[in-house]
Design a protein around this motif. Sequence first.
Motif: not given
Length: 144
Positions: A127-136
């Motif tokens: 989830x952390x990586x997913x949200x980071x990807x969405x943010x970038x």
Amino acid sequence: LKTTNTTKSYTPVPPGSPSYFELSNATSFRKYIDQSNFTMARSGFAKGVSSGHINGERTLKPKPSSRKGKITKRTQMCRAIAREVCGLAPYERRIRDMIISGGSSADKRIYKFAKRRLGTHKRALAKREDIKKIHTASKSRGGH
């Protein structure tokens, strides 16, 4: 009168391991054998370790259960549309805010928060990586 030592050395059986009775039963013994690499050459004799009729190896088509969890194109598209329409969940927005605010131990705080909400280590990291990807992706589009 000769006395014998009646104390026997007793080693406790570790939890989850099969008892002697379970192993002596042929049907329950099968589940303790690793079937994935258990191939033995047949001898053609009726008795013995490698007993049985000599025959070739069968090639089986893959079972439908081996596809379980595979993401199809349709499922991927549906999830993308749902994410686009619905946006982020409130806890996901909080994770995004933590990413934005940053800080010295932001990754650790995000992980701890996600783990509390999702339950497992693996899900929290994903989830952390997913949200980071969405943010970038939103930053590259010119968003927040």
